[in-house]
Motif scaffolding. Structure first.
Motif: not given
Length: 403
Positions: A169-176
């Protein structure tokens, strides 16, 4: 570090050029081959449990790539309990720094960045590597303004989903700059990198990312449900072809986006400028009419400025000069055979006219004669009934039947 440190007996650290949660990057000098390099050092006591694994993954993934638009990895090792990564030194700034200085870039500059960045991504995708963190800070410009993709720290091998090194469930990266499918928790793929590149290009043109909000979760919802505002509506002078293609990179569904290889070729070809429609084929030119004879052509010209013709000379070596007839002469002196033909034609026309008139008169006379004969035949003097001579004029006797 206050003093210069020698790593692995050959890399002398000079100045710090970057710091992050995982470590720090130094400008260094490789004394063995006499060239400047960049050395990335992992923090000795990093609190993140996966930091070491991710650091090794970066060395492994970037080390598989050799491309002009990817920061090359030269060496990897450990010294005094600290992992280090030796990379190609990029003598320039990141696009993040460029944006802080310029705000936005012209379309031609952005098209060049797009072509080179996409070419680097295509090389990574061909090796089965997804970057997963394309953003302005990870796109570097060297001394000649060429793009270099750096920081493969959270890259993932497409054939090894466990290489993501993230909890469930973890999202790696930059939300923009994150792709919609990744906002839904789906695995990253090459189209995810293309979407992130589209977000970067959008910001380079407009000075802002396509979606902004007060929280990362709200930004993720925009990536899922909101259509980006076309750059031209924000006052950006952009060819329609460029804008349409950029918006295709930001398509919500991964299958609707072009591949990194297609993006690189499209921008490198100059198609972003837009090509005009081809002109229709020219209509065939009509054949020129035959020219008149020299005498007729010259006679048609006005002779107001014509010089008098010299008299013919019969002397030896003299050139005989002929005077062209005037238009009046040509109009009045037709050739004899034309005159005779006109006379013959006119005679035949007169004869034909006379014959037609005679025939008409004869037909009228015949008709009148027939009419008179009929009237005479059916008059009272030639009736089949007998008339008494003593009867007054205008009275008739009863008809007598034939025995």
């Amino acid at each position: 570090m206050k003093q210069q440190v020698l790593i692995a007996g050959r890399y002398r650290l000079n100045t710090t050029i970057g710091r992050g949660a995982m470590g720090e990057v130094w400008q260094a000098y490789d004394e063995m081959v006499s060239r400047p390099v960049a050395v990335k050092l992992l923090h000795s006591q990093n609190s993140e449990p996966t930091a070491t694994a991710r650091f090794r993954l970066e060395a492994q993934t970037a080390g598989r790539l050799s491309h002009p638009h990817v920061v090359g990895v030269l060496d990897f090792g450990e010294q005094e309990g600290r992992l280090f990564l030796v990379m190609e030194l990029v003598q320039g700034d990141s696009l993040a720094y460029v944006l802080t200085q310029a705000g936005s870039l012209p379309a031609e500059e952005v098209a060049r960045i797009a072509a080179q960045s996409a070419a680097g991504l295509a090389a990574a995708h061909q090796q089965g590597i997804v970057h997963r963190d394309i953003k302005p800070g990870n796109l570097l410009l060297d001394a000649d303004r060429s793009v270099k993709i750096g920081d493969f720290g959270i890259a993932q091998f497409m054939n090894d989903p466990s290489g993501a090194l993230t909890a469930t469930g973890q999202i790696v990266g930059t939300s923009l700059y994150i792709a919609p499918e990744r906002a839904l928790g789906q695995p990253a793929g090459p189209p995810s990198d293309v979407y992130s590149l589209g977000c970067v290009l959008y910001q380079l043109l407009t000075g802002q990312p396509p979606f902004r909000a007060s929280s990362p979760i709200a930004v993720l919802h925009h990536h899922l449900d909101t259509a980006p505002v076309p750059p031209r509506e924000l006052g950006v002078g952009l060819p329609p072809a460029f804008e349409n293609y950029l918006l295709s990179l930001l398509a919500k569904r991964p299958e609707d986006r072009p591949t990194a290889h297609q993006v690189a070729e499209w921008f490198a070809s100059g198609a972003w400028r837009g090509r005009p429609e081809p002109l229709p084929a020219a209509a065939p030119r009509p054949e020129p009419e035959p020219r008149l004879t020299a005498a007729w052509d010259a006679a048609a010209k006005p002779r107001t400025n014509a010089a008098p013709s010299p008299a013919p000379s019969s002397g030896p070596g003299s050139v005989t000069t002929y005077a062209f007839p005037s238009s009046a002469t040509v109009g009045s002196t037709a050739p004899a055979h034309r005159t005779r033909r006109r006379q013959r034609t006119g005679g035949r026309a007169v004869a034909a006219g006379r014959s037609k008139a005679v025939g008409t008169v004869a037909a009228v006379l015949i008709f009148l004669g027939a009419l008179l004969v009929g009237l005479a035949w059916f008059s009272p003097d030639h009736s089949s009934a007998d008339t008494s001579p003593t009867d007054p004029p205008g009275s008739t006797s009863p008809a007598t039947a034939t025995p």
